[in-house]
Design a protein around this motif. Structure first.
Motif, PDB file in Angstrom:
ATOM      1  N   LEU A 112       0.825  -1.211   0.000  1.00 50.73           N
ATOM      2  CA  LEU A 112       0.000   0.000   0.000  1.00 50.73           C
ATOM      3  C   LEU A 112       0.861   1.263   0.000  1.00 50.73           C
ATOM      4  CD1 LEU A 112      -2.923  -0.957   2.423  1.00 50.73           C
ATOM      5  CD2 LEU A 112      -3.021  -0.712  -0.066  1.00 50.73           C
ATOM      6  N   SER A 115       2.733   1.603  -3.341  1.00 51.18           N
ATOM      7  CA  SER A 115       1.762   2.039  -4.348  1.00 51.18           C
ATOM      8  C   SER A 115       1.433   3.512  -4.174  1.00 51.18           C
ATOM      9  CB  SER A 115       0.493   1.190  -4.245  1.00 51.18           C
ATOM     10  OG  SER A 115      -0.463   1.640  -5.169  1.00 51.18           O
ATOM     11  N   ALA A 116       1.265   3.943  -2.929  1.00 51.81           N
ATOM     12  CA  ALA A 116       0.906   5.338  -2.647  1.00 51.81           C
ATOM     13  C   ALA A 116       1.996   6.319  -3.083  1.00 51.81           C
ATOM     14  CB  ALA A 116       0.616   5.518  -1.157  1.00 51.81           C
ATOM     15  N   GLY A 118       3.902   5.839  -5.639  1.00 49.60           N
ATOM     16  CA  GLY A 118       4.073   5.767  -7.086  1.00 49.60           C
ATOM     17  C   GLY A 118       4.908   4.636  -7.634  1.00 49.60           C
ATOM     18  N   THR A 120       5.242   1.649  -9.555  1.00 51.00           N
ATOM     19  CA  THR A 120       4.367   1.026 -10.551  1.00 51.00           C
ATOM     20  C   THR A 120       4.152  -0.460 -10.291  1.00 51.00           C
ATOM     21  OG1 THR A 120       5.414   2.557 -12.106  1.00 51.00           O
ATOM     22  CG2 THR A 120       3.974   0.906 -13.034  1.00 51.00           C
ATOM     23  N   GLU A 121       5.208  -1.161  -9.923  1.00 53.40           N
ATOM     24  CA  GLU A 121       5.096  -2.603  -9.686  1.00 53.40           C
ATOM     25  C   GLU A 121       4.170  -2.902  -8.518  1.00 53.40           C
ATOM     26  OE1 GLU A 121       8.887  -1.662 -11.758  1.00 53.40           O
ATOM     27  OE2 GLU A 121       7.869  -0.851 -10.013  1.00 53.40           O
ATOM     28  N   ALA A 122       4.219  -2.087  -7.477  1.00 54.12           N
ATOM     29  CA  ALA A 122       3.331  -2.280  -6.326  1.00 54.12           C
ATOM     30  C   ALA A 122       1.884  -2.033  -6.739  1.00 54.12           C
ATOM     31  CB  ALA A 122       3.724  -1.362  -5.174  1.00 54.12           C
ATOM     32  N   ARG A 123       1.673  -1.014  -7.541  1.00 57.85           N
ATOM     33  CA  ARG A 123       0.319  -0.742  -8.037  1.00 57.85           C
ATOM     34  C   ARG A 123      -0.196  -1.906  -8.861  1.00 57.85           C
ATOM     35  NH1 ARG A 123       0.652   5.665  -9.680  1.00 57.85           N
ATOM     36  NH2 ARG A 123       0.548   6.396  -7.526  1.00 57.85           N
ATOM     37  N   ALA A 124       0.674  -2.501  -9.659  1.00 54.85           N
ATOM     38  CA  ALA A 124       0.268  -3.641 -10.482  1.00 54.85           C
ATOM     39  C   ALA A 124      -0.131  -4.833  -9.612  1.00 54.85           C
ATOM     40  CB  ALA A 124       1.403  -4.029 -11.434  1.00 54.85           C
ATOM     41  N   ILE A 126      -1.256  -4.747  -6.459  1.00 57.87           N
ATOM     42  CA  ILE A 126      -2.518  -4.424  -5.788  1.00 57.87           C
ATOM     43  C   ILE A 126      -3.681  -4.531  -6.769  1.00 57.87           C
ATOM     44  CG2 ILE A 126      -3.831  -2.551  -4.708  1.00 57.87           C
ATOM     45  CD1 ILE A 126      -1.230  -1.752  -3.306  1.00 57.87           C
ATOM     46  N   SER A 127      -3.485  -4.041  -7.972  1.00 55.78           N
ATOM     47  CA  SER A 127      -4.529  -4.108  -8.996  1.00 55.78           C
ATOM     48  C   SER A 127      -4.891  -5.558  -9.318  1.00 55.78           C
ATOM     49  CB  SER A 127      -4.049  -3.381 -10.252  1.00 55.78           C
ATOM     50  OG  SER A 127      -4.996  -3.466 -11.269  1.00 55.78           O
TER      51      SER A 127
END
Length: 138
Positions: A112, A115-116, A118, A120-124, A126-127
Motif C-alpha cells: 500500500l 503504491s501510494a 508511485g 508502478t510494480e506495487a500498483r500492479a 494491488i490491482s
C-alpha cells in the motif's frame, strides 16, 4: 573467489575472535557469520556492478526510487514489529503461525505504501489482487 575469501576471513574474525573482545558468549559468534556473509555479498555486488557499469554504461536505480522502496519497507517493518509485540503480549505462538500473522500486515503495509508513493510494480500487484476479489474486480 573474493567473496569466498572475504566470507572466510571475516567469518572467522567475527565468529571466533570478536565475541571474546566484546565480552559476549562465543555462541553469539553465529551473528558474526551472518554479518560477514552479508558484508562479503555486498562487496561482491559492488565489484560486479562496477565491472558491469564499465562494460555497458551506467546501471542502477535512481536514489529517489530506492528511497521510496526503503521508506515503505521501514514503515512496514515497524508495523510488523508492532504486531509481533502485540501478539507476544496477547498469546505467544509457535514461530510459524506467528510469522503468518506478522508478515500479513507487513506485506499489506509495504504494498500500500509503495503504491501510494508511485511504485508502478506495487500498483500492479494491488490491482491484480483487487481484480480477483468479487465486487472489486474491474
Amino acid at each position: 573467489a573474493i567473496r569466498v575469501l572475504l566470507t572466510t576471513v571475516l567469518g572467522y574474525l567475527c565468529a571466533v575472535q570478536l565475541p571474546p573482545l566484546l565480552g559476549v558468549p562465543i555462541r553469539w559468534g553465529a551473528v558474526g557469520l551472518t554479518a560477514s556473509a552479508g558484508l562479503a555479498g555486498w562487496v561482491e555486488f559492488v565489484l560486479l556492478r562496477r565491472k558491469l557499469n564499465h562494460r555497458i554504461g551506467r546501471s542502477g536505480l535512481p536514489l529517489s526510487f530506492v528511497m521510496k522502496l526503503w521508506g515503505a519497507a521501514f514503515i512496514a517493518a515497524a508495523v510488523g514489529w508492532g504486531v509481533k509485540l502485540a501478539l507476544a503480549k496477547i498469546h505467544p505462538l509457535h514461530p510459524i503461525p506467528a510469522a503468518a500473522i506478522i508478515l500479513g500486515p507487513y506485506g499489506i503495509t509495504y504494498f500500500l505504501l509503495a503504491s501510494a508513493v508511485g511504485v508502478t510494480e506495487a500498483r500492479a500487484v494491488i490491482s491484480k489482487i483487487l481484480r480477483r476479489i468479487p465486487g472489486l474486480g474491474r
